[in-house]
Design a protein around this motif. Structure first.
Motif, short mmCIF file in Angstrom:
data_model
loop_
_atom_site.label_atom_id
_atom_site.label_comp_id
_atom_site.label_asym_id
_atom_site.label_seq_id
_atom_site.Cartn_x
_atom_site.Cartn_y
_atom_site.Cartn_z
N SER A 118 16.00 19.02 31.05
CA SER A 118 16.96 20.16 31.02
C SER A 118 18.38 19.83 31.31
O SER A 118 19.34 20.45 31.15
CB SER A 118 16.78 21.43 31.65
OG SER A 118 16.63 21.23 33.07
N LEU A 151 16.56 19.39 26.37
CA LEU A 151 15.98 20.96 26.16
C LEU A 151 16.82 21.96 27.16
O LEU A 151 17.41 21.09 28.20
CB LEU A 151 14.53 21.14 26.79
CG LEU A 151 13.25 20.56 25.90
CD1 LEU A 151 12.08 20.63 26.66
CD2 LEU A 151 13.34 20.76 24.53
N GLU A 153 16.39 27.32 29.37
CA GLU A 153 15.46 28.46 28.68
C GLU A 153 14.07 27.76 27.96
O GLU A 153 13.11 28.32 27.96
CB GLU A 153 16.37 29.22 27.93
CG GLU A 153 17.37 30.02 28.60
CD GLU A 153 18.64 29.17 29.08
OE1 GLU A 153 18.93 28.26 28.29
OE2 GLU A 153 19.09 29.44 29.90
N GLU A 154 14.63 26.97 27.25
CA GLU A 154 13.63 26.05 26.22
C GLU A 154 12.42 25.71 27.35
O GLU A 154 11.24 25.44 27.01
CB GLU A 154 14.05 24.94 25.26
CG GLU A 154 15.03 25.47 24.28
CD GLU A 154 15.58 24.44 23.62
OE1 GLU A 154 15.28 24.20 22.36
OE2 GLU A 154 16.29 23.68 24.05
N ARG A 193 10.30 28.19 28.58
CA ARG A 193 9.25 28.81 27.56
C ARG A 193 8.05 27.79 27.33
O ARG A 193 7.02 28.08 27.20
CB ARG A 193 10.42 29.13 26.16
CG ARG A 193 9.05 29.42 25.32
CD ARG A 193 10.24 29.63 24.15
NE ARG A 193 10.75 28.72 23.44
CZ ARG A 193 10.04 27.47 22.69
NH1 ARG A 193 8.74 27.52 22.56
NH2 ARG A 193 10.86 26.34 22.51
N ARG A 194 8.39 26.53 27.40
CA ARG A 194 7.52 25.42 27.07
C ARG A 194 6.50 25.21 28.25
O ARG A 194 5.39 25.00 28.10
CB ARG A 194 8.05 24.09 26.76
CG ARG A 194 8.90 24.50 25.20
CD ARG A 194 9.23 23.15 24.40
NE ARG A 194 7.95 22.54 24.08
CZ ARG A 194 8.11 21.42 23.15
NH1 ARG A 194 9.29 20.89 23.01
NH2 ARG A 194 7.05 20.71 22.88
#
Length: 188
Positions: A38, A54, A57-58, A61-62
Motif C-alpha cells: 500500500s 494498492l 483502502e484497496e 478490502r482485499r
C-alpha cells in the motif's frame, strides 16, 4: 503445476543474496512472487513489476475478501502481502514460485500448500555476526539496527518450524546448500 519455495530470515542474514543466486539457475524454472503493497512507488518502480501497488483502502478490502496468502501491516496504512491469485497464476503455468516473506507468513503459506511448498529459513551464525553485518551495510541508523536485532531474536524462535535451516556462515557454502535443497525438492 509448479511448486512453492518459501524463504524467511532476519534482516542481514543474506537471504536476498541467496535467493538471487537461485534465480540465476534456469534449470529450476523459478519465478519470484510479486508482492502487493500500500506504499507509493519509489523511483522507477512499476505496478506489476516490482510490486502491485494498492491504496490502503484497496488493501483492506482485499484482506476482507480473503485475497491474500499472507499480509502484514508494517506500520499504519503500510501493508505488504502475497496475493493468492498471483501465486496461483504462476503455479498454473508450471513455474516454481519463490516467496520472500516474514516467519509467520511463511508458516501460514506452508500450512496452506503442505507438500507442494518447501520452507527454508536462512539463519545468521550468531546475533553478534548479524549486528556486524547490519553495521557494515551502513544503511541503518543505530536505533534501526537495534530494532532489527530485537526482531531477529523473535524470528529465530521460528526456525524449527521450517523444513530446512541454512546457516549462512560462509555465503558460497550457504548458496550451494540452498541450491541442493531446492533442487532435491523440485525433483520430487
Amino acid at each position: 503445476m509448479g511448486k512453492l519455495i518459501i524463504f524467511s530470515a532476519p534482516s542481514g542474514s543474506g537471504k536476498s543474496t541467496i535467493i538471487g543466486h537461485l534465480m540465476k539457475n534456469p534449470g529450476l524454472n523459478l519465478a519470484f512472487s510479486i508482492s502487493a503493497t500500500s506504499r507509493p512507488p519509489r523511483g522507477t518502480e512499476r505496478d506489476g513489476v516490482e510490486y502491485f501497488f494498492l491504496t490502503p483502502e484497496e488493501f483492506r478490502r482485499r484482506i476482507a475478501e480473503g485475497d491474500f496468502l499472507e499480509y502484514e501491516e508494517v506500520y499504519e496504512d503500510h501493508f505488504y502481502g502475497t496475493l493468492k491469485s498471483q501465486v496461483e497464476k504462476q503455479l498454473e503455468t508450471g513455474l516454481n514460485v519463490v516467496l520472500d516473506v516474514d516467519v509467520k507468513g511463511a508458516c501460514n503459506i506452508k500450512h496452506l500448500y503442505g507438500g507442494r511448498a518447501l520452507s527454508v529459513f536462512i539463519q545468521p551464525p550468531s546475533i553478534g555476526e548479524l549486528r556486524r553485518r547490519l553495521e557494515r551495510r551502513g544503511t541503518d541508523a543505530p536505533e534501526v539496527i537495534e530494532r532489527r536485532l530485537a526482531k531477529a531474536a523473535y524470528e529465530l524462535e521460528f526456525a524449527s518450524k521450517f523444513d530446512h535451516v541454512v546457516v549462512n556462515n560462509d555465503l558460497a557454502e550457504a548458496e550451494a546448500e540452498t541450491l541442493q535443497i531446492v533442487s532435491q525438492f523440485l525433483r520430487l
